[in-house]
Scaffold this active site. Structure first.
Site, PDB file in Angstrom:
ATOM      1  N   SER A 156      49.248  16.257 -13.478  1.00  0.00           N
ATOM      2  CA  SER A 156      48.797  17.157 -14.239  1.00  0.00           C
ATOM      3  C   SER A 156      48.170  16.816 -15.352  1.00  0.00           C
ATOM      4  CB  SER A 156      49.850  18.460 -14.410  1.00  0.00           C
ATOM      5  OG  SER A 156      50.699  17.881 -15.297  1.00  0.00           O
TER       6      SER A 156
ATOM      7  N   THR B 225      44.604   7.738  -6.151  1.00  0.00           N
ATOM      8  CA  THR B 225      43.377   8.488  -5.794  1.00  0.00           C
ATOM      9  C   THR B 225      43.505   8.719  -4.218  1.00  0.00           C
ATOM     10  OG1 THR B 225      41.971   8.151  -7.716  1.00  0.00           O
ATOM     11  CG2 THR B 225      40.983   8.865  -6.024  1.00  0.00           C
ATOM     12  N   GLN B 226      43.748   7.590  -3.625  1.00  0.00           N
ATOM     13  CA  GLN B 226      43.537   7.714  -2.151  1.00  0.00           C
ATOM     14  C   GLN B 226      44.813   8.331  -1.480  1.00  0.00           C
ATOM     15  OE1 GLN B 226      43.653   3.598  -0.468  1.00  0.00           O
ATOM     16  NE2 GLN B 226      42.610   2.691  -2.023  1.00  0.00           N
TER      17      GLN B 226
ATOM     18  N   CYS C 119      47.135  38.152 -37.746  1.00  0.00           N
ATOM     19  CA  CYS C 119      48.421  38.550 -37.173  1.00  0.00           C
ATOM     20  C   CYS C 119      49.547  38.579 -38.151  1.00  0.00           C
ATOM     21  CB  CYS C 119      48.387  38.216 -35.718  1.00  0.00           C
ATOM     22  SG  CYS C 119      49.099  39.612 -34.895  1.00  0.00           S
TER      23      CYS C 119
ATOM     24  N   ARG D  74      53.034  43.837 -32.063  1.00  0.00           N
ATOM     25  CA  ARG D  74      53.853  44.816 -32.023  1.00  0.00           C
ATOM     26  C   ARG D  74      53.905  45.744 -33.003  1.00  0.00           C
ATOM     27  NH1 ARG D  74      57.487  42.216 -28.570  1.00  0.00           N
ATOM     28  NH2 ARG D  74      56.866  43.471 -26.724  1.00  0.00           N
TER      29      ARG D  74
ATOM     30  N   HIS E 170      43.147  39.005 -33.620  1.00  0.00           N
ATOM     31  CA  HIS E 170      43.008  37.555 -33.570  1.00  0.00           C
ATOM     32  C   HIS E 170      41.517  37.094 -33.492  1.00  0.00           C
ATOM     33  CE1 HIS E 170      47.231  36.334 -32.692  1.00  0.00           C
ATOM     34  NE2 HIS E 170      47.451  37.916 -32.324  1.00  0.00           N
TER      35      HIS E 170
ATOM     36  N   GLU F  74      40.096  34.352 -33.787  1.00  0.00           N
ATOM     37  CA  GLU F  74      39.939  32.984 -33.178  1.00  0.00           C
ATOM     38  C   GLU F  74      39.525  33.359 -31.329  1.00  0.00           C
ATOM     39  OE1 GLU F  74      42.612  34.486 -34.015  1.00  0.00           O
ATOM     40  OE2 GLU F  74      44.547  33.558 -32.799  1.00  0.00           O
TER      41      GLU F  74
HETATM   42  N1  GLN Z   1      55.329  39.047 -34.534  1.00  0.00           N
HETATM   43  C1  GLN Z   1      54.242  40.097 -35.115  1.00  0.00           C
HETATM   44  C2  GLN Z   1      54.086  41.316 -34.357  1.00  0.00           C
HETATM   45  O1  GLN Z   1      54.491  41.345 -33.136  1.00  0.00           O
HETATM   46  C3  GLN Z   1      52.750  39.323 -35.053  1.00  0.00           C
HETATM   47  C4  GLN Z   1      52.384  38.820 -33.970  1.00  0.00           C
HETATM   48  C5  GLN Z   1      51.425  37.820 -33.729  1.00  0.00           C
HETATM   49  O2  GLN Z   1      51.172  37.108 -34.761  1.00  0.00           O
HETATM   50  N2  GLN Z   1      50.547  37.616 -32.668  1.00  0.00           N
HETATM   51  O3  GLN Z   1      53.540  42.502 -34.845  1.00  0.00           O
END
Ligand code: GLN
Length: 544
Positions: free
Chosen positions: A18, A197-198, A387, A468, A513, A515
């Site tokens: 992998s 590979t074979q 976050c 959350r 997020h 990113e």
């Molecule tokens: N632990 C935090 C929450 O649940 C931030 C989550 C995170 O950084 N993705 O709100």
């Protein structure tokens, strides 16, 4: 069973080991086909039994990538989006767990009444249904499906059998299998070895699949006689033995595959006319800037999963995109949040030009993150909190500026007197762990004149979430009076999505997020601005 006769299906399997980079090869091929005017998407089938990777520790499987529709998916989907500049969805990532869950749910509903439910045909049919469903809206000319893991693994068997059957559903002109393999170099013998590979191809043949193309990962160039040997023993044309040398950057791989004519082989085998040359001007332009930076900066990335950089894959890629946009090489210094304390903070960050505090879960390392944030805030060092990083910035500000000494997120201290980060009422009764966070794309409105507004250049945005807990609006007025403002608000729920400190050169935290939406062609504006601010900080500190 195939929904669209004209859709072409390409399967990417892996043999020998992998981690050969199937995701990057699939994304690179897709890029080349897209650059020739075809609409392409990529799907990943993962053989593990979790319903999705949302409940996996990042140490197990790297970052969990979140799509617009709120699916928690494999990090390869991040590569697909960054290469193709398209959005993926739940349909693009399916695990064994999800397949079985669907079949068992149907069984309980009586869908197979009277029948014995079996791996073949019920599980394989469900796998095929998931493959065809990606092409359902006739949106794509080509669907590339990557099979996770390695051919020969017990858990991959139903997937391999399902893709064998696809050939009979869609016809051999619309079907292609590319097998990735390793051609190791034995130093002592001074030779490249083709035997693994074979054997890997033999294993595929035992399952009834003859690969059309072999992409060979290698550290040395594959001479013609080696290619010929592989071709002969694996029943493929010699020009279908493709060399995939290790590259400096994953973004070089599309051009390396172009040089090896992978796209031409694929198009010829699928009987697709390929008159148009791939249009890769912007891609090459990006690579030119990536390889010729004018400046360099050092960013500290503070997190707790730093032993495995894959845990922050989208963040490091977003820095590559944003750095390139600024013609700046971004060096990342990984700092473990548990390592940081009042005594070493200055030394740890002394030569840094910006600090990013990463997302995360749980209590471990929280105080180190807060110490790093205090340092950035008090020393005018550009700060970007994502976050959990944003939530820590809120806690730090509450403790040290609002003077609420026991302020905390209730994730860390359930009984705190000052829950500046708290649970929303509709989340309080949730006990299940999988798929129960605020997930996926949500709208956000930006306040004019703020750093966020300046970065995006518009007032309405959509960004992806996975968390959350939320900023507790009970405290908002106090925060704003003392200098930390909410510059982005969710217009439907009034939740705070971005905080910033107007008096600071660049101090921004996002509950979402960013990113996850940065791509080669569209570097994320907040990362672009953060890199720019860090570069300015460097220039300023060097002139002092
Ligand atoms: N632990 C935090 C929450 O649940 C931030 C989550 C995170 O950084 N993705 O709100």
């Amino acid at each position: 069973m195939a929904s669209q006769k004209t859709t072409k299906y390409i399967f990417v399997t892996g043999g020998v080991t992998s981690s050969l980079g199937k995701g990057i090869i699939a994304a690179s091929l897709a890029k080349l086909l897209q650059a020739r005017g075809f609409s392409v998407t990529i799907q990943k089938l993962d053989p593990y039994i979790n319903i999705d990777p949302g409940t996996l520790n990042p140490y197990e499987h790297g970052e969990c990538f979140v799509t617009d529709d709120g699916a928690e998916t494999d990090l390869d989907l991040g590569h697909y989006e960054r290469f193709l500049n398209i959005s993926t969805s739940q349909a693009n990532n399916v695990t064994t767990g999800r397949i079985y869950n669907n079949v068992i749910t149907k069984e309980r509903e009586g869908a197979y009444l009277g029948k014995t439910v079996q791996v073949i045909p019920h599980i394989t049919d469900e796998i095929k249904r998931n493959i065809y469903s990606v092409a359902e809206n006739n949106e794509y000319d080509i669907v590339i499906t990557e099979i996770g893991g390695c051919v020969g693994d017990i858990e991959s068997l139903p997937f391999i059998e399902a893709i064998r059957q696809v050939r009979w559903d869609v016809g051999s002109n619309n079907y292609l299998v590319i097998n990735l393999t390793l051609v190791p170099y034995l130093k002592a013998a001074g030779e490249l070895k083709t035997k693994p590979t074979q054997h890997a191809v033999k294993q595929l043949l035992e399952s009834g699949i003859q690969p059309d193309i072999l992409v060979c990962r290698t550290e040395h160039k594959l001479p013609h006689d080696i290619r010929k040997k592989i071709a002969q023993f694996c029943n493929v044309n010699v020009n279908s033995v493709i060399e995939a040398m290790d590259a400096d950057s994953i973004y070089d791989v599309p051009l390396l595959m172009r040089k090896e004519k992978l796209d031409e082989r694929v198009l010829a085998k699928l009987k697709l006319s390929h008159k148009i040359e791939p249009e890769l001007t912007q891609w090459k332009d990006f690579l030119g800037r990536l390889k010729n930076p004018i400046s360099e900066i050092h960013i500290a990335l503070v997190g707790k999963y730093i032993e495995l950089p894959d845990a922050y894959k989208s963040i490091t890629e977003a820095f590559i995109h944003a750095g390139t946009q600024n013609e700046t090489k971004v060096h990342i210094k990984w700092i473990h949040s548990e390592e940081i304390n009042e005594n070493n903070v200055e030394e740890l960050f002394a030569n840094m030009h910006g600090i990013l505090v990463a997302p995360g879960f749980g209590e471990r390392g929280i105080e180190g993150k807060i110490t790093a944030i205090k340092f950035a805030r008090e020393n005018n060092m550009p700060f970007f909190g994502i976050c959990l990083g944003m939530q820590c910035a809120v806690v730090e500000f509450a403790r040290n500026v609002l003077n609420l000494k026991n302020a905390a997120s209730i994730e860390m201290d359930e009984k705190t007197k000052n829950p500046v980060i708290a649970l929303m009422p509709d989340q309080k009764n949730i006990t299940l762990k999988g798929g129960t966070m605020r997930l996926g794309s949500y709208p956000c409105e930006l306040k004019k004149g703020t750093k966020a507004y300046l970065a995006y250049g518009k007032g309405k945005i959509n960004e992806r979430h996975r968390h959350r807990y939320e900023f507790n609006n009970r405290y908002l007025q106090k925060f704003e009076e003392l200098g930390m403002i909410a510059s982005g608000i969710n217009p439907d729920s009034n939740l705070v999505e971005i905080i910033e400190i107007p008096e600071h050169p660049w101090f921004v935290g996002t509950q979402f997020h960013p990113e996850l939406k940065s791509t080669v062609l569209n570097p994320h504006p907040l990362f672009v601005r953060f890199v720019k601010a860090s570069l300015e900080h460097k220039i300023l500190s060097e002139s002092n």
